[in-house]
Design an enzyme around this catalytic site. Structure first.
Site, short mmCIF file in Angstrom:
data_model
loop_
_atom_site.label_atom_id
_atom_site.label_comp_id
_atom_site.label_asym_id
_atom_site.label_seq_id
_atom_site.Cartn_x
_atom_site.Cartn_y
_atom_site.Cartn_z
N GLU A 261 3.08 43.49 -29.72
CA GLU A 261 3.38 43.45 -28.28
C GLU A 261 4.36 44.54 -27.85
OE1 GLU A 261 4.52 39.49 -27.18
OE2 GLU A 261 2.56 38.65 -27.61
N GLU B 203 -3.48 36.18 -31.28
CA GLU B 203 -2.66 35.09 -30.73
C GLU B 203 -3.47 34.42 -29.64
OE1 GLU B 203 1.46 35.65 -29.72
OE2 GLU B 203 1.74 37.21 -31.26
#
Length: 566
Positions: free
Chosen positions: A215, A340
């Site tokens: 991220e 995720e």
């Protein structure tokens, strides 16, 4: 790209605020208006696999992966608790290991997550008594380093799972990644490989899949970068890692969520720059019932249709990857690693974090940071399980591009498995749809023709109430049908026709295996330590004739699985 789903707007939030669900709806009716009763006896929907149906793709084993991060009690008190009555010589909880095997997990992403962007992998190797204590900036906790790559490798050997290893691109980068690669995969005879041998692991770990950061677009991430900065960094790291070991499969960070202002353009920028040495781009999306506090009916209906968002997400990232391929005159497709995904009530975490920030802003603080505190320990409902079953159907229906996925996370932290310190471990409601797919979805995946009534959602407009996927292993002559009723109010009766399965005429007949239904009249019912089997799948009333046709009734807010064989 913008739609009526607000998560696609240019919204900047905290991450792992990861709010991929639609925006809150107006306060409507309460849970008493979310009816799950009714009795549909006349078929009003159908699922059919036509004789000319083309498979989506082969079902990739990595689709049934999970995620272990050094966050809360996922590691400490989850997979590792040396004082637990079931702990083995390594400190691993055997009761948790047994449930992990039952869940059918194939591959585990480790050690983060946000945690990895402030992590020195060398801290977690060698004798535990020599390992340093560190501050973990991601979750404001103290990391003891009792678990590291040596230990996780040993755990994965016992669990029977592959490792997807993430490297730190926040405070570190190229050299640390190459050193870690040499340590885990190198043949004895070089400094880092010999250090691994000295630490008790003689054989190379053979870790093939690597996440290059996590991220990195997020302002909450230690060392976060612009698209151009990360594109240059990942290009250098991926190139060097492939020079060291050309058979690696490397995953670039995609957007942290579809709510990010650079969603889509981030992927295109990164993949265009580093196309030659990349194999996957990551996708992250979490969903939750935004009306769970008031039990608003409209919010529940939006939540049940969350897979509509995941479908758009997959299409957007696939398009960006294809543009990158064309810009490079390439021939390979960049696959998606949905590493995720799941249900996460991030509004609860946001409140907890906001409180911590308010307290921290009141001057300097010198108290020790906590060790493995209770964080993100969502307790899942029957409706949450139905939504996760629906999301799994979506992943299977797009497995031509989604070639890896990690349901986040594995134990205690937004997890299908819960474990009490010194106490029991049990299955959350979300355990069951994942396990059924992981253990029985084999061969080729098919997107059947579906005729369904529609339901109205405030986030997505009118969408089909019924969704389904079929998998069929022609060689083993085994198949699986997964279907979901996303209607919050009305049951629907399906006619199911599997007569078009490849090779079926030569088989003669189909026979029904296990058929089960996950549904509760109270969609907010949960499993707990005191009542660990309050929500479990029940036998589904269904009979299949020799040609592969049958009828089944799905109550409102329900998920079914039907195993069959030739």
């Amino acid at each position: 790209m913008t739609t009526h789903n607000s998560q696609y707007s240019a919204e900047t939030t905290h991450p792992d605020k990861q709010e991929s669900s639609p925006a809150p709806t107006a306060a409507g009716t309460t849970a008493s208006n979310v009816s799950t009763t009714g009795n549909a006896t006349t078929p009003d929907a159908s699922i059919a696999l036509n004789a000319d149906a083309t498979p989506v793709a082969d079902v990739p084993p990595r689709l049934f992966g999970s995620f272990v991060e050094h966050l809360g009690r996922c590691v400490y008190g989850g997979i590792y608790e040396p004082s637990h009555p079931t702990a083995d010589e390594n400190g691993f909880r055997q009761d948790v290991l047994d449930l992990v095997k039952e869940l059918g997990v194939t591959c585990v992403r480790y050690p983060g997550g946000n945690f990895v962007s402030n992590y020195n992998w060398e801290d977690g190797i060698g004798p535990r008594e020599n390992r340093p204590m560190r501050r973990g900036l991601a979750w404001h906790c103290t990391e003891t380093n009792e678990m590291g790559i040596d230990d996780f490798y040993r755990w994965s050997q016992k669990a029977g799972t592959e490792i997807m290893l993430a490297v730190n691109m926040g405070t570190r980068g190229l050299k640390a990644a190459l050193d870690e690669l040499e340590y885990v995969n190198g043949a004895p005879g070089t400094a880092w490989a010999d250090q691994r041998v000295a630490n008790g692991i003689e054989e190379p770990m053979d870790i093939k899949m690597w996440c290059i950061g996590n991220e990195m677009d997020g302002p909450w991430q230690v060392g976060h970068m612009s698209p151009e900065e990360y594109a240059g960094a990942v290009d250098k790291v991926a190139h060097a890692m492939k020079l060291a070991e050309s058979g690696l499969e490397l995953v670039a960070c995609g957007s942290s969520g579809a709510y990010m202002p650079t969603f889509g353009t981030w992927e295109k920028t990164v993949l265009t720059k580093a196309y030659e040495n990349l194999d996957f781009v990551s996708c992250h999306a979490y969903y939750f019932d935004r009306g769970h506090k008031t039990r608003a009916a409209a919010s529940m209906q939006d939540f049940l249709a969350s897979s509509e968002d995941m479908t758009k997400f997959i299409a957007t990232v696939s398009d960006a990857a294809d543009q990158a391929r064309e810009a490079n005159n390439g021939t390979k497709d960049i696959a998606l690693s949905f590493d995720e995904w799941g249900v996460w009530y991030s509004d609860k975490w946001n409140e907890q974090e906001d409180q911590w920030k308010a307290e921290a802003a009141q001057g300097l603080h010198h108290e020790p940071w906590p060790k493995s505190p209770h964080l993100l320990e969502d307790v899942y409902t029957a409706a949450d399980a139905v939504v996760e079953g629906s999301l799994m159907i979506t992943l299977l229906k797009h497995c031509d591009r989604v070639r890896s996925a990690s349901r986040a996370q594995l134990v205690n932290v937004i997890a299908p498995i819960m474990a009490e310190e010194h106490g029991p471990a049990w299955r959350q409601t979300t355990f069951y749809p994942f396990a059924e797919a992981a253990l029985h979805a084999r061969g080729q995946a098919y997107a059947p023709a579906i005729s369904s009534p529609t339901i109205h959602t405030e986030a997505y407009g009118d969408v089909p109430a019924i969704d389904a996927v079929v998998t069929w292993d022609e060689q083993a002559r085994t198949g699986l049908l997964l279907a979901v009723n996303r209607d919050a109010n009305t049951p629907h009766t399906l006619t199911i026709d599997l007569s078009g399965l490849p090779g079926l005429p030569g088989l003669g007949t189909l026979a029904l295996g296990k058929a089960q239904l996950l549904h509760e009249d109270d969609p907010y019912r949960t499993n707990t330590a005191e009542a660990p089997e309050a929500v479990t799948p029940q036998p589904l009333d269904i009979a299949m004739n020799a040609t592969g046709t049958c009828t089944a009734t799905l109550p409102a807010i329900s998920w079914i699985s039907v195993e069959f064989h030739g």
